[in-house]
Design an enzyme around this catalytic site. Sequence first.
Site, PDB file in Angstrom:
ATOM      1  N   TYR A 154       2.717  32.494  81.432  1.00  0.00           N
ATOM      2  CA  TYR A 154       2.806  32.588  79.973  1.00  0.00           C
ATOM      3  C   TYR A 154       1.782  31.732  79.242  1.00  0.00           C
ATOM      4  O   TYR A 154       1.562  31.917  78.042  1.00  0.00           O
ATOM      5  CB  TYR A 154       4.227  32.255  79.519  1.00  0.00           C
ATOM      6  CG  TYR A 154       5.194  33.354  79.874  1.00  0.00           C
ATOM      7  CD1 TYR A 154       5.141  34.583  79.230  1.00  0.00           C
ATOM      8  CD2 TYR A 154       6.135  33.191  80.886  1.00  0.00           C
ATOM      9  CE1 TYR A 154       5.997  35.616  79.571  1.00  0.00           C
ATOM     10  CE2 TYR A 154       7.008  34.214  81.228  1.00  0.00           C
ATOM     11  CZ  TYR A 154       6.928  35.421  80.569  1.00  0.00           C
ATOM     12  OH  TYR A 154       7.771  36.450  80.920  1.00  0.00           O
ATOM     13  N   ASP A 157      15.832  38.560  81.406  1.00  0.00           N
ATOM     14  CA  ASP A 157      14.502  38.838  80.894  1.00  0.00           C
ATOM     15  C   ASP A 157      14.002  40.212  81.359  1.00  0.00           C
ATOM     16  O   ASP A 157      13.237  40.875  80.654  1.00  0.00           O
ATOM     17  CB  ASP A 157      13.530  37.747  81.354  1.00  0.00           C
ATOM     18  CG  ASP A 157      12.359  37.579  80.390  1.00  0.00           C
ATOM     19  OD1 ASP A 157      12.571  37.748  79.176  1.00  0.00           O
ATOM     20  OD2 ASP A 157      11.251  37.279  80.855  1.00  0.00           O
ATOM     21  N   TYR A 172       6.735  33.310  73.438  1.00  0.00           N
ATOM     22  CA  TYR A 172       6.511  33.043  74.862  1.00  0.00           C
ATOM     23  C   TYR A 172       5.116  32.460  75.094  1.00  0.00           C
ATOM     24  O   TYR A 172       4.941  31.593  75.962  1.00  0.00           O
ATOM     25  CB  TYR A 172       6.716  34.324  75.676  1.00  0.00           C
ATOM     26  CG  TYR A 172       8.141  34.496  76.121  1.00  0.00           C
ATOM     27  CD1 TYR A 172       8.528  34.212  77.420  1.00  0.00           C
ATOM     28  CD2 TYR A 172       9.120  34.922  75.219  1.00  0.00           C
ATOM     29  CE1 TYR A 172       9.846  34.366  77.827  1.00  0.00           C
ATOM     30  CE2 TYR A 172      10.442  35.073  75.609  1.00  0.00           C
ATOM     31  CZ  TYR A 172      10.805  34.795  76.917  1.00  0.00           C
ATOM     32  OH  TYR A 172      12.118  34.920  77.298  1.00  0.00           O
ATOM     33  N   CYS A 178       8.451  37.722  69.635  1.00  0.00           N
ATOM     34  CA  CYS A 178       8.818  37.421  71.017  1.00  0.00           C
ATOM     35  C   CYS A 178       7.570  37.104  71.840  1.00  0.00           C
ATOM     36  O   CYS A 178       7.525  36.134  72.599  1.00  0.00           O
ATOM     37  CB  CYS A 178       9.574  38.597  71.629  1.00  0.00           C
ATOM     38  SG  CYS A 178      10.107  38.311  73.329  1.00  0.00           S
ATOM     39  N   GLU A 204      16.008  35.512  69.381  1.00  0.00           N
ATOM     40  CA  GLU A 204      15.389  34.784  70.491  1.00  0.00           C
ATOM     41  C   GLU A 204      16.032  33.410  70.668  1.00  0.00           C
ATOM     42  O   GLU A 204      16.267  32.960  71.791  1.00  0.00           O
ATOM     43  CB  GLU A 204      13.884  34.623  70.242  1.00  0.00           C
ATOM     44  CG  GLU A 204      13.068  35.855  70.552  1.00  0.00           C
ATOM     45  CD  GLU A 204      12.986  36.143  72.045  1.00  0.00           C
ATOM     46  OE1 GLU A 204      13.402  35.305  72.857  1.00  0.00           O
ATOM     47  OE2 GLU A 204      12.510  37.227  72.402  1.00  0.00           O
TER      48      GLU A 204
END
Length: 606
Positions: free
Chosen positions: A236, A99, A209, A205, A278
Site C-alpha cells: 500500500y 478486505d 489506504y 477508500c 471506513e
Amino acid sequence: MRLLFSSSPHPIPTLFRLARSHRPVCSSPPPPTWRSSNPMAILPKSSAAAVIPSEERLATRFWIKYRRESVLSLYSPFALCLASGSLKIETFRHYIAQDVHFLKAFAHAYELAEDCADDDDAKLAISELRKGILEELKMHNSFVQEWGSDCVNESPVNSATLKYTEFLLATASGKVEGLKAPGKLATPFEKTKIAAYTLGAMTPCMRLYAFLGKEFQRLLEPNEHNHPYKKWIENYSSESFQASALQTEDLLDKLSVPLTGEELNIIEKLYHQAMKLEIEFFYSQPLTQPTIAPLTKQHDPEQDHLMIFSDFDLTCTVVDSSAILAEIAIVTASKPDQNQPASQIARMSSAELRNTWGLLSTQYTEEYEQCIESILPSEKVEFNYETLHKALEQLSDFEKRANSRVIESGVLKGLNLEDIKRAGQRLILQDGCISFFQKITKNKSLNANIHVLSYCWCGDLIRTAFSSGGVDVLNIHANEFNYEESISTGEIVWKVQSPIDKIQAFNDILQDCSNERKKLSVYIGDSVGDLLCLVKADIGIVIGSSSSLRKVGSQYGVSFVPLFPGLVKKQKEFGEGASPCIWKGQSGILYTASSWDDIHAFILGW
C-alpha cells in the site's frame, strides 16, 4: 512578529503572549480584522480554515476537509497494532477475509461504472483501475496460501463490511438520492452521473489506504525484516498503489467536470459517507489483545480517574486572548472629541490606547526574547525536572513584571463585561477542540475531570467561549477582571501569571483529587509557560509549533516525539509484555500533535 490589523492605517502590534509562541507567520491563519466599531467584528463566523485554490482537484478538497476521518482510522487500535507489528495473526486473517469482500465489491462497482461512462478514455481508465483491484485480490490470495487456511470462507461478512459494500454497490447501481432509478434514466447523460457518483464513493477508500501505507512505511526500520506485515505495508506504500489512488482521483475529476453544483454536493456526501464507513470498518476488527489507544479503552471508571488539563491561548484558540482584549479596548474607547460621563471610569482615547499597547507589546517582545536566551544553558543537558523548574522561575518573575506594567498603564480600564462576553461567544477555537471537550463532558461514565489552566487576564472570556460551544462542565483556573457595575476597573485578580503559578495549580488539583482511584493525568499545551505541566503530567501533548518551547525544552533534555510514531512504539512495547502502567510523568518525553483531531483519536477514539 504577527500583527493584528484594524480599519485604521496604523497596525496594532500583537499582545504579550503572541510573542511567546514565536510561530512563523505562515504556520497559522492570519488574525482577523476589525471592519467596524462593533467589538464583535473581531471574530469571523466560521473557522479560519486553509484556503484551497478553486482549481484544486475535487478529491484533494474532500480529503483535506475530512481529515478527521483519516486520523481516526490511523489511530484505530487495529491500525496501531498492525503498524507496530504486534497484531495477532488471527485478527489479521479476519481483516484479510473482510478486505477480500471489499475488493470484490470494488471490482463489480468498477464494472458497473464502466458501463455507465460514455467516453472511451473514461471507460479505458475504469477498466485499468478494475485490473488493479483484481491484482490486489491475487495478493490477498497469496496471503491465504502462505498461512495455509481459507480465511475468506472461514470468516463471514461482518456488519461493517456489509454496510460499505452495500452502500458502494447501491451507488454504482444508481440508487442515489436525487437520481432516477436505472432503466428509467431520461438521457444518456443522466446515466454518466452514476459513474461519477460511484468514483466519489470509491476514491476515499483508495486514498485512505495509500495514506495508511505511507504512514506505516515511514515507521519501518531500514533493515527491518521481521515485521510480520511488511508485505502488506510495502504493497500500500508502493508507487504502483499510490499511482492507482491518484488515477482514481483524476478520473473523479474528469467525470465531475460537466456536473452542476448540486450534483457535486451529492459526490461530496458520498465521499464523506464512504470515509465514515471506513472508520467503522477499522474499529470493527475484533482484537483479542490490549491496546494503548484509545486511552479511555483501558480506563476503568470504578478504579481510575482521568484528569485532562489544557492551556487556553493558542492551544484552544486561534488568536491570543490578550490581543482580543486590546482590540475591544481600542475600538470601544471614546474618541478625542467625546465627553465621558462623570460616573464612568476614566479611559484613554482610542489613539492613546493604540500607542500604549504598541509600546507595551514592543517592550514585552524584546525582553521576553532576552529572558528566554538568558535561561538557556550553553550546552544541552540531561532532563532534570528540578533544574528546569529553577530556570523557569526567572521567566515567571519576568511575566509578573510585564503584567504589572499593563495594570499601571490603565489600558484595561473601562471594558464592558457584555462586550467581553460577546467576544467570547464569537471566539474562534481550534478545529476539533470543542468536539473533544463535548464528548468528554457528555460521557458521564468516564469519571473524567477537565481543568483549563490559563494566563488569560479575563476568566469570563474563557467561560463564555466554552459555554457557547455547549461545554459547561469545565474547571477554569485563570485570572479575573475587577468590575464596578460590569465595567472593568483596570485591576486584575491574579491567579495564574507564570509557569510556576501553572505548575502550582496543577499540583494542587492533583493533590486535592481523591487518592482512592488511580489517577492518569494528560496535559495539552503549546508554549514555554506550559512546559513544567507538560513534563509533570503522565502524558504531555504539545500542539502547535512554538519555537521558544522547542528551544527551551530541547536544551533542558526534553524530547519531542510525534504522537502517532510514539504510540506505535508504545504499542510495540505493550505487545512485548510491558507493564500496563506505561504512562508516567517526568520522563522528559513530550508528544507532538498536529491538531485536536489527533488528540481526540488518541484519547477518545471514534
